[in-house]
Design a protein around this motif. Structure first.
Motif, PDB file in Angstrom:
ATOM      1  N   MET A 127      48.836  39.104  40.378  1.00  0.00           N
ATOM      2  CA  MET A 127      47.857  38.027  40.342  1.00  0.00           C
ATOM      3  C   MET A 127      46.429  38.552  40.525  1.00  0.00           C
ATOM      4  O   MET A 127      45.481  37.986  39.971  1.00  0.00           O
ATOM      5  N   ARG A 128      46.257  39.634  41.288  1.00  0.00           N
ATOM      6  CA  ARG A 128      44.917  40.162  41.527  1.00  0.00           C
ATOM      7  C   ARG A 128      44.222  40.549  40.222  1.00  0.00           C
ATOM      8  O   ARG A 128      43.001  40.572  40.136  1.00  0.00           O
ATOM      9  N   ASN A 184      44.441  38.663  45.902  1.00  0.00           N
ATOM     10  CA  ASN A 184      45.073  37.489  45.300  1.00  0.00           C
ATOM     11  C   ASN A 184      44.284  36.216  45.583  1.00  0.00           C
ATOM     12  O   ASN A 184      44.132  35.349  44.729  1.00  0.00           O
ATOM     13  N   PHE A 185      43.789  36.094  46.815  1.00  0.00           N
ATOM     14  CA  PHE A 185      43.026  34.902  47.200  1.00  0.00           C
ATOM     15  C   PHE A 185      41.797  34.757  46.320  1.00  0.00           C
ATOM     16  O   PHE A 185      41.493  33.661  45.822  1.00  0.00           O
ATOM     17  N   GLN A 207      48.755  34.981  31.965  1.00  0.00           N
ATOM     18  CA  GLN A 207      47.436  34.381  31.860  1.00  0.00           C
ATOM     19  C   GLN A 207      46.384  35.471  31.671  1.00  0.00           C
ATOM     20  O   GLN A 207      46.559  36.596  32.091  1.00  0.00           O
ATOM     21  N   ALA A 214      41.289  35.999  43.296  1.00  0.00           N
ATOM     22  CA  ALA A 214      41.675  35.696  41.916  1.00  0.00           C
ATOM     23  C   ALA A 214      41.983  34.212  41.742  1.00  0.00           C
ATOM     24  O   ALA A 214      41.688  33.617  40.701  1.00  0.00           O
ATOM     25  N   GLN A 215      42.545  33.583  42.780  1.00  0.00           N
ATOM     26  CA  GLN A 215      42.919  32.175  42.701  1.00  0.00           C
ATOM     27  C   GLN A 215      41.741  31.231  42.948  1.00  0.00           C
ATOM     28  O   GLN A 215      41.705  30.129  42.418  1.00  0.00           O
ATOM     29  N   HIS A 216      40.783  31.664  43.779  1.00  0.00           N
ATOM     30  CA  HIS A 216      39.749  30.741  44.245  1.00  0.00           C
ATOM     31  C   HIS A 216      38.328  31.166  43.883  1.00  0.00           C
ATOM     32  O   HIS A 216      37.369  30.612  44.431  1.00  0.00           O
ATOM     33  N   TYR A 248      42.150  36.309  32.139  1.00  0.00           N
ATOM     34  CA  TYR A 248      40.892  35.866  32.725  1.00  0.00           C
ATOM     35  C   TYR A 248      39.773  36.046  31.715  1.00  0.00           C
ATOM     36  O   TYR A 248      39.642  37.102  31.093  1.00  0.00           O
ATOM     37  N   GLY A 290      41.891  37.890  37.943  1.00  0.00           N
ATOM     38  CA  GLY A 290      40.504  37.588  38.260  1.00  0.00           C
ATOM     39  C   GLY A 290      39.618  38.719  37.769  1.00  0.00           C
ATOM     40  O   GLY A 290      40.103  39.717  37.245  1.00  0.00           O
TER      41      GLY A 290
END
Length: 364
Positions: free
Chosen positions: A304-305, A336-337, A151, A339-341, A153, A308
């Motif tokens: 994942m970081r 990570n949190f 993915q 990047a997700q939220h 960003y 974002g």
């Protein structure tokens, strides 16, 4: 609608070479691997060694998957692969029969790109291989060859507008502070006012990252030795057998007196406003990382970081910065949190909590 013949030609243009060494899991993996790779199956490490000796710059494998044998003969071969200019950049994946912390630690020390223990998720292995092809091998237009790999960003227009407005206004208002800090740095030590280094930001994009120089000239050369004895992230149970992703030196002896002040007040970060204006970063996001740290975070779990925005301030700064008990996993979990939220409201909360967090309690 895409032309199917055009897509076929794109795939033919570059099909990564993959050498598989071992016999136990060939039947399970062959049908998955042959869809995206040009395969060579070798029964033993000796066979793989002979195969590599006869490879040219065109036929050498981009990816090497090896089953760990009982004699651990894979490790001398890995060393030979890493020291050979023809294969030094190859992606190496190891597969083991059972969990073994010592074996995993040895694998990571040998600069293996990933380590799997059977049974494992075959689909996850395929996604990992696609990820490594894109970010490790750096092949041209690889995203077109294997679609939907990672993915990306894209900064929302409203966030970008805020970034430009806020950073431009801050630069104008803080020009006297910029000038005063520059004079103090020049008076204390020889060297440039600004420190520039390569960082990996959103989607692993590399850019020049700016700070006020807070250390003596030549400080980078001393980092490797200091990281072994004074890394803030060392000593946790989770990191005991694995290389640490982050390096932060306690009571860093390389820091100058002026540097100590601007670090503890976070004034050394002000030049990053120019990074924001350039579009390298946002005001709020995950910190862009030095390349030696970013290389440790390419697994599915921690990459994942990078999905974002990169930013000047973020969850790490307002919740854990300056606290010596922060672990490697906690830091990555916060990144990570976010990047997700990430959202406008979370960004506003982080900004409001940033100012009290600017004054650090510890010299890190």
């Amino acid at each position: 609608m895409k032309n199917p013949y055009e897509e076929l030609e794109q795939r033919r243009a570059f099909v990564p070479n993959l050498a598989y060494c071992g016999q136990k899991y060939v039947d399970e993996l062959q049908h998955l691997l042959e869809r995206d790779f040009d395969l060579n199956f070798l029964a033993s490490t000796d066979a793989l060694k002979i195969h590599l000796e006869h490879c040219s710059i065109i036929t050498s494998p981009e990816i090497i998957i090896m089953e760990v044998d009982e004699e651990r003969a894979v490790f001398p071969l890995i060393n030979a692969i890493r020291t050979n200019p023809l294969t030094s950049g190859s992606v190496i994946i190891l597969i083991a029969d059972k969990k073994d912390a010592g074996l995993k630690a040895r694998s990571l020390k040998a600069k293996v790109n990933d380590f799997y223990v059977c049974p494992f998720d075959k689909a996850e292995l395929m996604e990992r291989l696609k990820f490594l092809i894109k970010f490790k091998l750096i092949k041209p237009d690889i995203k077109k060859l294997i679609p939907n790999t990672v993915q990306e960003y894209k900064i929302p227009p409203a966030k970008r507008l805020f970034d430009v407005f806020f950073s431009a206004l801050a630069v104008l208002l803080l020009l006297p502070v910029f000038l005063l800090i520059a004079i103090c740095i020049k008076l204390e030590s020889k060297g440039p006012v600004f420190y520039k280094s390569k960082r990996a930001g959103t989607g692993y994009r590399i850019f020049d990252f700016y700070k006020f120089r807070s250390m003596a000239v030549g400080a980078d050369a001393k980092l490797k030795d200091l990281a072994k004895t004074s890394n803030q992230y060392a000593g946790t149970e989770a990191s005991a057998n694995e290389p640490l992703a982050f390096v932060k030196i306690k009571n860093d002896p390389r820091v100058t007196k002026v540097g100590n002040f601007i670090r503890n007040t976070s004034l050394d970060e002000l030049p990053q406003l120019f990074n924001v204006l350039k579009g390298d970063m946002s005001i709020v996001g995950n910190r862009p990382l030095p390349l030696y740290e970013a290389e440790q975070l390419t697994s599915n779990l921690w990459s994942m970081r990078f999905l974002g925005p990169a930013g000047i301030t973020g969850l790490w700064q307002i919740t854990k910065r300056g606290k010596s008990e922060m672990s490697d996993e906690e830091r990555k979990g916060l990144d990570n949190f976010y990047a997700q939220h990430s959202s406008v409201w979370i960004d506003l909360k982080i900004l409001l909590k940033t100012f009290p967090a600017l004054l650090q309690k510890e010299k890190v």
